[in-house]
Design an enzyme around this catalytic site. Sequence first.
Site, PDB file in Angstrom:
ATOM      1  N   SER A   7       0.822  -1.208   0.000  1.00 51.55           N
ATOM      2  CA  SER A   7       0.000   0.000   0.000  1.00 51.55           C
ATOM      3  C   SER A   7       0.860   1.263   0.000  1.00 51.55           C
ATOM      4  O   SER A   7       0.350   2.369  -0.211  1.00 51.55           O
ATOM      5  CB  SER A   7      -0.914   0.010   1.230  1.00 51.55           C
ATOM      6  OG  SER A   7      -0.146   0.081   2.426  1.00 51.55           O
ATOM      7  N   GLN A   8       2.162   1.126   0.219  1.00 56.66           N
ATOM      8  CA  GLN A   8       3.027   2.295   0.342  1.00 56.66           C
ATOM      9  C   GLN A   8       3.107   3.088  -0.959  1.00 56.66           C
ATOM     10  O   GLN A   8       3.218   4.319  -0.935  1.00 56.66           O
ATOM     11  CB  GLN A   8       4.425   1.867   0.788  1.00 56.66           C
ATOM     12  CG  GLN A   8       4.458   1.300   2.200  1.00 56.66           C
ATOM     13  CD  GLN A   8       5.834   0.849   2.618  1.00 56.66           C
ATOM     14  OE1 GLN A   8       6.800   0.970   1.863  1.00 56.66           O
ATOM     15  NE2 GLN A   8       5.939   0.308   3.814  1.00 56.66           N
ATOM     16  N   SER A  34      -2.908  -4.430   2.950  1.00 59.59           N
ATOM     17  CA  SER A  34      -2.647  -3.437   3.999  1.00 59.59           C
ATOM     18  C   SER A  34      -3.496  -2.190   3.823  1.00 59.59           C
ATOM     19  O   SER A  34      -3.036  -1.062   4.058  1.00 59.59           O
ATOM     20  CB  SER A  34      -1.149  -3.063   4.035  1.00 59.59           C
ATOM     21  OG  SER A  34      -0.352  -4.202   4.272  1.00 59.59           O
ATOM     22  N   ASP A 150       2.752  -6.610   8.297  1.00 62.16           N
ATOM     23  CA  ASP A 150       3.933  -6.236   9.071  1.00 62.16           C
ATOM     24  C   ASP A 150       4.075  -7.041  10.358  1.00 62.16           C
ATOM     25  O   ASP A 150       5.170  -7.119  10.923  1.00 62.16           O
ATOM     26  CB  ASP A 150       3.895  -4.738   9.429  1.00 62.16           C
ATOM     27  CG  ASP A 150       4.415  -3.863   8.309  1.00 62.16           C
ATOM     28  OD1 ASP A 150       4.956  -4.404   7.325  1.00 62.16           O
ATOM     29  OD2 ASP A 150       4.280  -2.630   8.411  1.00 62.16           O
ATOM     30  N   ARG A 222      12.256  -6.349  11.174  1.00 64.75           N
ATOM     31  CA  ARG A 222      11.155  -7.164  11.690  1.00 64.75           C
ATOM     32  C   ARG A 222      11.596  -8.611  11.974  1.00 64.75           C
ATOM     33  O   ARG A 222      11.099  -9.230  12.911  1.00 64.75           O
ATOM     34  CB  ARG A 222       9.963  -7.127  10.742  1.00 64.75           C
ATOM     35  CG  ARG A 222       9.477  -5.715  10.487  1.00 64.75           C
ATOM     36  CD  ARG A 222       7.981  -5.566  10.532  1.00 64.75           C
ATOM     37  NE  ARG A 222       7.612  -4.164  10.336  1.00 64.75           N
ATOM     38  CZ  ARG A 222       7.545  -3.261  11.303  1.00 64.75           C
ATOM     39  NH1 ARG A 222       7.805  -3.623  12.556  1.00 64.75           N
ATOM     40  NH2 ARG A 222       7.220  -2.009  11.034  1.00 64.75           N
TER      41      ARG A 222
END
Length: 263
Positions: A7-8, A34, A150, A222
């Site tokens: 979605s970025q 997302s 995420d 992450r």
Amino acid sequence: MQGNISSQFLSALLMAAPYARRDVSLEVEGELVSAPYIGLTLDAMETFGVHVEREGDRRFRIPAGQRYRGRAYGIEPDASGASYFFAAAAVTGGHVRVPGLGTDSAQGNLGLLDVLEEMGCTVSRKRDAIDVWGPAQLHAGDADFTQMGDVATTLMAIAPFADGAVTIRGIAQTHYEESDRPVAAATELRKMGIRVEAEWDSVTVYPGLPRPTVVDTYDDHRIAMSFALIGLRVPGVAIANPGCVAKTFPSFFGELGRIASVT
């Protein structure tokens, strides 16, 4: 534009669009992963004075001539960063409270709390805080992470401590993050002696006691933060290149050590 990778890209175009010479129309092809992040982007744009015409998660129109206006703006805690502490409570049977994050939040990654509840955790959501109490034994689970990719590795890392298989679905988009996260997480779990079955869009982790090992992080914050949680239960786990957490959470290991002493 395609919406099935991140979605970025859409957020970036939305934020820049008011400064185009003409109206900008954006149409998403396929599923938008997302999607809650797009809601956060649009809310922030509206707060700073720019309106976007929206038709669900498919079409967006930004009229030209709008300009952002400066203002004071409070930023709530990051649900992605908080996920590691929710999971810390889950995997240790302890209690964690995250202040400043609560029922008014629109962050999609808080969906992890629903999954942890199904796996046996007790969760209290207030307007100004979230509390998680871990169970004596985590239960098996099966959940869709399409809208909260995420935090998929957060659950993968603690999944071996459940009493049955844990399946994490809807993670195809996470192959394109800082690392190929499903492959990286599965590789590190297998190094620890954990059985993992992986497909393109899902990973199933089976119960077992992870062996102490040095976890390769693939320069991915992450992976580092997720696998550090295993160290709360297994002495001797080491994280290679721990400094990669500086991308989003420079003080992570200090905070984890602080809560580990009381969890």
